[in-house]
Design an enzyme around this catalytic site. Sequence first.
Site, PDB file in Angstrom:
ATOM      1  CG  ASN A  14       7.917   5.351   2.786  1.00 25.72           C
ATOM      2  OD1 ASN A  14       7.634   6.518   3.032  1.00 25.72           O
ATOM      3  ND2 ASN A  14       7.880   4.868   1.550  1.00 25.72           N
ATOM      4  CB  SER A  63      -0.203  11.017   7.676  1.00 24.76           C
ATOM      5  OG  SER A  63      -0.837  12.157   7.143  1.00 24.76           O
ATOM      6  CE1 TYR A 110      -2.264   7.807   3.853  1.00 21.98           C
ATOM      7  CE2 TYR A 110      -2.890   9.902   4.850  1.00 21.98           C
ATOM      8  CZ  TYR A 110      -1.931   9.073   4.296  1.00 21.98           C
ATOM      9  OH  TYR A 110      -0.616   9.508   4.203  1.00 21.98           O
ATOM     10  CB  SER A 167      -4.329   3.265   7.983  1.00 20.35           C
ATOM     11  OG  SER A 167      -3.892   4.388   7.227  1.00 20.35           O
ATOM     12  CE  LYS A 168      -0.073   6.574   6.348  1.00 19.03           C
ATOM     13  NZ  LYS A 168       1.265   5.987   6.173  1.00 19.03           N
TER      14      LYS A 168
HETATM   15  P1  NAP Z   1       3.946   7.228  -2.993  1.00 18.55           P
HETATM   16  O1  NAP Z   1       4.767   8.173  -3.811  1.00 18.55           O
HETATM   17  O2  NAP Z   1       2.560   6.930  -3.416  1.00 18.55           O
HETATM   18  O3  NAP Z   1       4.780   5.845  -2.857  1.00 18.55           O
HETATM   19  C1  NAP Z   1       4.213   4.762  -2.160  1.00 18.55           C
HETATM   20  C2  NAP Z   1       5.227   3.652  -2.055  1.00 18.55           C
HETATM   21  O4  NAP Z   1       4.623   2.556  -1.326  1.00 18.55           O
HETATM   22  C3  NAP Z   1       5.644   3.082  -3.402  1.00 18.55           C
HETATM   23  O5  NAP Z   1       7.009   2.716  -3.357  1.00 18.55           O
HETATM   24  C4  NAP Z   1       4.776   1.841  -3.542  1.00 18.55           C
HETATM   25  O6  NAP Z   1       5.344   0.831  -4.337  1.00 18.55           O
HETATM   26  C5  NAP Z   1       4.727   1.370  -2.109  1.00 18.55           C
HETATM   27  N1  NAP Z   1       3.583   0.490  -1.871  1.00 18.55           N
HETATM   28  C6  NAP Z   1       2.264   0.801  -1.983  1.00 18.55           C
HETATM   29  N2  NAP Z   1       1.509  -0.277  -1.704  1.00 18.55           N
HETATM   30  C7  NAP Z   1       2.368  -1.281  -1.404  1.00 18.55           C
HETATM   31  C8  NAP Z   1       2.197  -2.635  -1.045  1.00 18.55           C
HETATM   32  N3  NAP Z   1       0.989  -3.197  -0.949  1.00 18.55           N
HETATM   33  N4  NAP Z   1       3.299  -3.387  -0.798  1.00 18.55           N
HETATM   34  C9  NAP Z   1       4.533  -2.850  -0.915  1.00 18.55           C
HETATM   35  N5  NAP Z   1       4.764  -1.556  -1.253  1.00 18.55           N
HETATM   36  C10 NAP Z   1       3.698  -0.788  -1.503  1.00 18.55           C
HETATM   37  O7  NAP Z   1       3.853   7.713  -1.462  1.00 18.55           O
HETATM   38  P2  NAP Z   1       4.602   8.919  -0.694  1.00 18.55           P
HETATM   39  O8  NAP Z   1       3.855  10.172  -0.930  1.00 18.55           O
HETATM   40  O9  NAP Z   1       6.046   8.858  -0.977  1.00 18.55           O
HETATM   41  O10 NAP Z   1       4.301   8.515   0.823  1.00 18.55           O
HETATM   42  C11 NAP Z   1       5.151   7.625   1.531  1.00 18.55           C
HETATM   43  C12 NAP Z   1       4.592   7.440   2.932  1.00 18.55           C
HETATM   44  O11 NAP Z   1       4.484   8.699   3.588  1.00 18.55           O
HETATM   45  C13 NAP Z   1       3.176   6.841   2.936  1.00 18.55           C
HETATM   46  O12 NAP Z   1       3.047   5.962   4.026  1.00 18.55           O
HETATM   47  C14 NAP Z   1       2.289   8.056   3.130  1.00 18.55           C
HETATM   48  O13 NAP Z   1       1.071   7.728   3.735  1.00 18.55           O
HETATM   49  C15 NAP Z   1       3.159   8.910   4.038  1.00 18.55           C
HETATM   50  N6  NAP Z   1       2.823  10.339   3.953  1.00 18.55           N
HETATM   51  C16 NAP Z   1       2.939  11.026   2.770  1.00 18.55           C
HETATM   52  C17 NAP Z   1       2.616  12.381   2.739  1.00 18.55           C
HETATM   53  C18 NAP Z   1       2.751  13.210   1.497  1.00 18.55           C
HETATM   54  O14 NAP Z   1       2.422  14.406   1.542  1.00 18.55           O
HETATM   55  N7  NAP Z   1       3.227  12.662   0.394  1.00 18.55           N
HETATM   56  C19 NAP Z   1       2.146  13.014   3.879  1.00 18.55           C
HETATM   57  C20 NAP Z   1       2.029  12.272   5.052  1.00 18.55           C
HETATM   58  C21 NAP Z   1       2.374  10.940   5.073  1.00 18.55           C
HETATM   59  P3  NAP Z   1       4.921   0.599  -5.900  1.00 18.55           P
HETATM   60  O15 NAP Z   1       5.734   1.581  -6.681  1.00 18.55           O
HETATM   61  O16 NAP Z   1       5.266  -0.804  -6.179  1.00 18.55           O
HETATM   62  O17 NAP Z   1       3.446   0.871  -5.987  1.00 18.55           O
END
Ligand code: NAP
Length: 247
Positions: free
Chosen positions: A90, A142, A155, A158-159
């Site tokens: 994730n 995504s 992005y 990557s996705k």
């Molecule tokens: P988020 O709130 O920004 O959280 C990202 C998480 O990834 C955090 O726990 C962060 O840890 C961790 N992370 C980032 N870089 C890392 C690294 N180098 N090594 C280990 N951990 C790392 O993201 P989110 O919105 O929950 O999204 C989660 C996933 O869903 C992502 O892959 C995102 O692309 C995908 N997604 C999200 C959405 C959306 O609308 N939010 C839509 C489509 C897809 P730290 O706290 O240590 O930084």
Amino acid sequence: MLLKGKIALVTGASRGIGKEIARRFIEEGATVWGLATKPSVGAEELSEFATKHGSVYHELIADIGDPSSVQPVITAALKESGGFSILVNNAGITKDGLSFRMKLEDWESVLKINLTGTFLVTQIVSNDMIRKRAGSIINLSSIVGLHGQGGQVNYAASKAGLVGYSKSLAKETAGRGVRVNAVAPGYIETEMTDAIPEEARKVWLESIPMKRAGSVTEVADTVVFLASDLSKYITAQVIGVDGGMGA
Ligand code: NAP
């Protein structure tokens, strides 16, 4: 208790979607190992939540984009846990900008964490799953990886890469009891989307057939389904959680 007795590894579990996946997994009876780059309040909350459910939350710290950081941590966790039956890739980042002026480092860091990071973690965990002939791997793609989005070429690449990766790995492992699927969320309210300016947010919401953003729980529930035996004949699929946006 859809995941009773299962041991799960969730990357990016400190906040947002990953934290909610970890929380729902604990609720469904799994023991969760959650990884992030640094210790967090989110991990403390998950620890308390697990204790209330008679379980233990294990916090792992590593950078998934750096092999020398993540490989020893995952190898040690695999040994200590006895092996993972569920892996959720994730963790992910964005570094948005228009393609013509995007810095190479912003292109490379997003590919390195979102795509190569998933490969690094999965290679170690899936080898063990294959040996045990059981496992479910879920990768967070995504809608942007399926349909594209201006300002997010790194992005989106990557996705989209994660879709090809998931389907290919699924074909390698299907005969050995390991399922691999991807989830493609649309617009989900998290810290990642909080950064979107108000005007852009309005336009985006208007483009969603269900006229609202999704919640982290709605994504996590789909991941619970894919992790559980309810989906035991489902592999190599991409499931949109997007209010109809990707249709
Ligand atoms: P988020 O709130 O920004 O959280 C990202 C998480 O990834 C955090 O726990 C962060 O840890 C961790 N992370 C980032 N870089 C890392 C690294 N180098 N090594 C280990 N951990 C790392 O993201 P989110 O919105 O929950 O999204 C989660 C996933 O869903 C992502 O892959 C995102 O692309 C995908 N997604 C999200 C959405 C959306 O609308 N939010 C839509 C489509 C897809 P730290 O706290 O240590 O930084």
